[in-house]
Scaffold this motif. Structure first.
Motif, PDB file in Angstrom:
ATOM      1  N   ASP A 226     -10.969  15.099  13.137  1.00 17.28           N
ATOM      2  CA  ASP A 226     -11.792  15.062  11.788  1.00 17.28           C
ATOM      3  C   ASP A 226     -13.457  15.607  12.452  1.00 17.28           C
ATOM      4  OD1 ASP A 226     -10.304  14.024  10.579  1.00 17.28           O
ATOM      5  OD2 ASP A 226     -10.638  11.979  11.208  1.00 17.28           O
ATOM      6  N   ALA A 227     -14.222  15.827  11.800  1.00 24.64           N
ATOM      7  CA  ALA A 227     -15.673  16.549  11.847  1.00 24.64           C
ATOM      8  C   ALA A 227     -16.367  15.565  12.202  1.00 24.64           C
ATOM      9  CB  ALA A 227     -16.246  17.059  10.770  1.00 24.64           C
ATOM     10  N   CYS A 228     -17.192  15.832  13.364  1.00 27.26           N
ATOM     11  CA  CYS A 228     -18.336  14.804  13.776  1.00 27.26           C
ATOM     12  C   CYS A 228     -19.313  14.651  12.889  1.00 27.26           C
ATOM     13  CB  CYS A 228     -18.880  15.369  15.099  1.00 27.26           C
ATOM     14  SG  CYS A 228     -17.991  15.314  16.578  1.00 27.26           S
ATOM     15  N   LEU A 229     -19.799  13.263  12.450  1.00 26.41           N
ATOM     16  CA  LEU A 229     -21.043  13.283  11.487  1.00 26.41           C
ATOM     17  C   LEU A 229     -22.283  13.645  12.169  1.00 26.41           C
ATOM     18  CD1 LEU A 229     -22.017  12.004   9.089  1.00 26.41           C
ATOM     19  CD2 LEU A 229     -22.333   9.778  10.106  1.00 26.41           C
ATOM     20  N   TYR A 230     -22.188  13.330  13.586  1.00 27.42           N
ATOM     21  CA  TYR A 230     -23.432  13.804  14.524  1.00 27.42           C
ATOM     22  C   TYR A 230     -22.743  14.536  15.423  1.00 27.42           C
ATOM     23  CZ  TYR A 230     -26.099  10.033  11.699  1.00 27.42           C
ATOM     24  OH  TYR A 230     -26.500   9.315  10.808  1.00 27.42           O
ATOM     25  N   GLY A 231     -23.538  15.721  15.877  1.00 26.13           N
ATOM     26  CA  GLY A 231     -23.074  16.776  16.815  1.00 26.13           C
ATOM     27  C   GLY A 231     -22.662  16.408  18.367  1.00 26.13           C
ATOM     28  N   TYR A 232     -23.428  15.112  18.789  1.00 29.41           N
ATOM     29  CA  TYR A 232     -23.096  14.723  20.205  1.00 29.41           C
ATOM     30  C   TYR A 232     -22.283  13.520  20.365  1.00 29.41           C
ATOM     31  CZ  TYR A 232     -27.170  17.849  20.935  1.00 29.41           C
ATOM     32  OH  TYR A 232     -28.021  18.868  20.792  1.00 29.41           O
ATOM     33  N   LEU A 233     -20.998  13.803  20.486  1.00 27.17           N
ATOM     34  CA  LEU A 233     -20.056  13.100  20.380  1.00 27.17           C
ATOM     35  C   LEU A 233     -19.834  12.421  21.958  1.00 27.17           C
ATOM     36  CD1 LEU A 233     -17.142  11.795  19.323  1.00 27.17           C
ATOM     37  CD2 LEU A 233     -16.163  13.539  19.784  1.00 27.17           C
TER      38      LEU A 233
END
Length: 434
Positions: free
Chosen positions: A220-227
Motif C-alpha cells: 500500500d502507498a505510504c501516506l508520508y514518505g518516510y516509513l
C-alpha cells in the motif's frame, strides 16, 4: 501440485510435539505451515535457481521469499542441501536487484506477466515495481543469517558486492527524493493506496536523513514518505553490510564507509523526526513522517512494523521507547488495532475492517516479554485458522471462517517461527536468538 518435504524437517516437527504433547491441533497446524513453503511454493528458473512464489500469486517478492524461507535456516544448520537451496535463492535475489532495485516482485522468466500497464519503468522480468525499502533489506538479512547459521559463504560473490553498492546508492538517492529521484509510479483506475499521487512522485517530503519509500510492506502507498519501521530495518542491514564487507570484501573500503555513513544518517533521522512525546504513553515512534512535522501514529500488520523492531534488531525488547510504542499500537490508539469476540491484534488497511493479521500476532508473540502473553497469542492463532490448519492474510476477529488468502506462505512461515521460539528454537544470528 505439492511435493514431499525433506526428512530433516521431522526433527523440528517432533520438537513441537514433545514441547506441546497434548495439543494435537497444534501438531497438525505446525507440520502443515512449516512445510508449506517447501511443498507448494518452490519452483525453478531456467538456470536452476530456486524461485519462491508467494502462494496464490505466481510471482516472487523479495520480501516474501526471504520471510517464507527464513525458518528453514534452522533446518539448514544440519541439512547441506537446504543450505545450498537458500544460498541459491540469495543469488537469484541478487540478480533481481541488479536488474531493477526499485522493483518489489519478479517473474520466473522475462514473460511480461504482472502489472505491465503501470506508469513506471517496467520490464518483462518485473511483476510489480512498487518501490519499498524493505524489498532491498530482506535479501541482505537472508544472506547474513545464512552465513551465521551455516557458515555458507558462496553467495558472497562479486555480483552480491555490486548489489550492495546498488542498494546503498538507491537509499542515498531516496534520502533526497524530491531533488534526486527519477522514480515514478502510477496505476490507473485503482484505489488511492495502489498508486502514488503528485504525478507518481508521492507526497512531498523534506530532508530528514531517513530514506524515502513509495510503498509499505503491505504494497500500500505510504501516506508520508518516510516509513519509520523500514528505516529501522535499513539501519540494521547497514550494520550487516559493514560486517560482511570487513570479512569478505575488505579491499572495498568505500562499501564499509558508505554503509556506516548512511546508517548513522538514517538513525539520526529517526531520533530527530520519528519520535514524539505522547501525553499518555511517553516517548513513542511514529509509523510515517514527512519531515515537515506531520506524523502518522499507527502500525500495520506487515513486517517491517513498529511492533517488529526488536525482531528486526533495531532495539532490545526492553527499550523504553519501544515498550511505550508497543502499548500504543496494541491499543485503540492505533486505528488498525482490532478487538473481536475471538481474536485481538493488529490489522491493516490492506484488508477489510475488523480483520486481524496472523503475521502481526506471530510478531507480537515473538516480541512478548511474558510467557502468559505468548501462550495467549498461540491460542488465538490456533483458533484463527478458519478450520483449514493454515494461517491466512487477514482473519475476521469475530468469525475466523471469514479470511483473505487461502494460500499465503509468508503467514505460515511466521507462525512456524513463532511456534519454534516457544520451543526455544531460533534462527542462529538473529536478534531474538541472543
Amino acid at each position: 501440485m505439492t511435493k514431499e518435504f525433506p526428512a530433516s524437517f521431522n526433527k523440528w516437527i517432533d520438537k513441537v510435539k514433545t514441547t506441546f504433547p497434548e495439543n494435537e491441533k497444534l501438531h497438525r497446524m505446525f507440520e502443515k505451515c512449516f512445510t508449506n513453503t517447501y511443498t507448494t511454493t518452490l519452483q525453478q528458473t531456467e538456470d536452476g535457481l530456486p524461485f519462491v512464489i508467494t502462494g496464490d500469486i505466481p510471482a516472487m517478492w523479495l520480501r516474501d521469499s526471504t520471510s517464507q524461507i527464513r525458518p528453514y535456516l534452522i533446518v539448514a544448520e544440519e541439512d547441506e542441501e537446504m543450505a545450498r537451496l537458500i544460498e541459491n535463492l540469495v543469488k537469484l535475489q541478487t540478480k533481481c536487484i541488479l536488474h531493477d532495485p526499485y522493483a518489489n516482485a519478479f517473474n520466473k522468466s522475462a514473460n511480461g506477466a504482472g502489472f505491465q500497464k503501470d506508469k513506471t519503468a517496467m520490464t518483462s522480468l518485473v511483476w510489480e515495481r512498487k518501490y519499498e525499502i524493505d524489498s532491498l533489506c530482506y535479501p541482505i538479512q537472508l544472506a547474513y543469517l545464512l552465513w551465521k547459521s551455516t557458515n555458507h559463504i558462496g553467495h558472497f560473490t562479486e555480483e552480491f558486492r555490486q548489489a550492495l553498492h546498488q542498494i546503498i546508492h538507491v537509499f542515498q538517492i531516496e534520502q533526497q527524493h524530491n531533488e534526486l529521484s527519477t522514480y515514478r509510479f502510477e496505476r490507473e483506475n485503482v484505489r488511492q493506496s495502489d498508486t502514488l499521487n503528485n504525478d507518481g512522485k508521492g507526497t512531498e517530503v523534506s530532508y530528514t536523513g531517513m530514506s524515502w519509500s513509495g510503498f509499505r510492506p503491505s504494497d500500500d502507498a505510504c501516506l508520508y514518505g518516510y516509513l519509520v519501521p523500514s528505516n529501522m530495518f535499513l539501519v540494521v542491514v547497514m550494520d550487516y553490510i559493514q560486517e560482511i564487507g570487513a570479512k569478505f570484501y575488505p579491499e572495498d573500503t568505500a562499501l564499509i564507509e558508505k554503509s556506516l555513513q548512511l546508517r548513522n544518517e538514517v538513525a539520526t533521522g529517526i531520533d530527530n523526526f520519528a519520535k514524539e512525546a505522547h501525553p499518555y504513553y511517553g516517548d513513542v515512534y511514529a509509523y510515517e513522517v514527512d519531515g515537515t512535522g506531520r506524523k502518522l501514529f499507527m502500525d500495520d500488520a506487515n513486517v517491517p512494523s513498529l511492533l517488529a523492531a526488536p525482531y528486526l534488531g533495531f532495539c532490545q525488547t526492553e527499550d523504553d521507547t519501544y515498550q511505550a510504542t508497543r502499548k500504543l499500537i496494541l491499543s485503540r490508539e492505533n486505528p488498525y488495532f482490532v478487538e473481536g469476540t475471538l481474536l485481538k491484534g493488529i490489522g491493516s488497511p490492506h484488508t477489510p475492517d475488523h480483520y486481524v493479521w496472523p503475521i502481526a500476532l506471530s510478531i507480537q508473540g515473538l516480541t512478548a516479554k511474558t510467557t502468559d502473553e505468548k501462550l495467549a497469542i498461540l491460542e488465538m492463532l490456533i483458533a484463527g485458522d478458519g478450520g483449514t490448519d493454515y494461517m491466512h492474510e487477514g482473519v475476521n476477529a469475530s468469525n475466523p471462517a471469514e479470511f483473505t488468502r487461502d494460500w499465503f506462505a509468508w503467514s505460515n512461515a511466521m507462525f512456524s517461527e513463532f511456534v519454534l521460539s516457544l520451543c526455544d528454537v531460533y534462527v542462529k544470528g538473529s536478534p531474538l536468538s541472543k
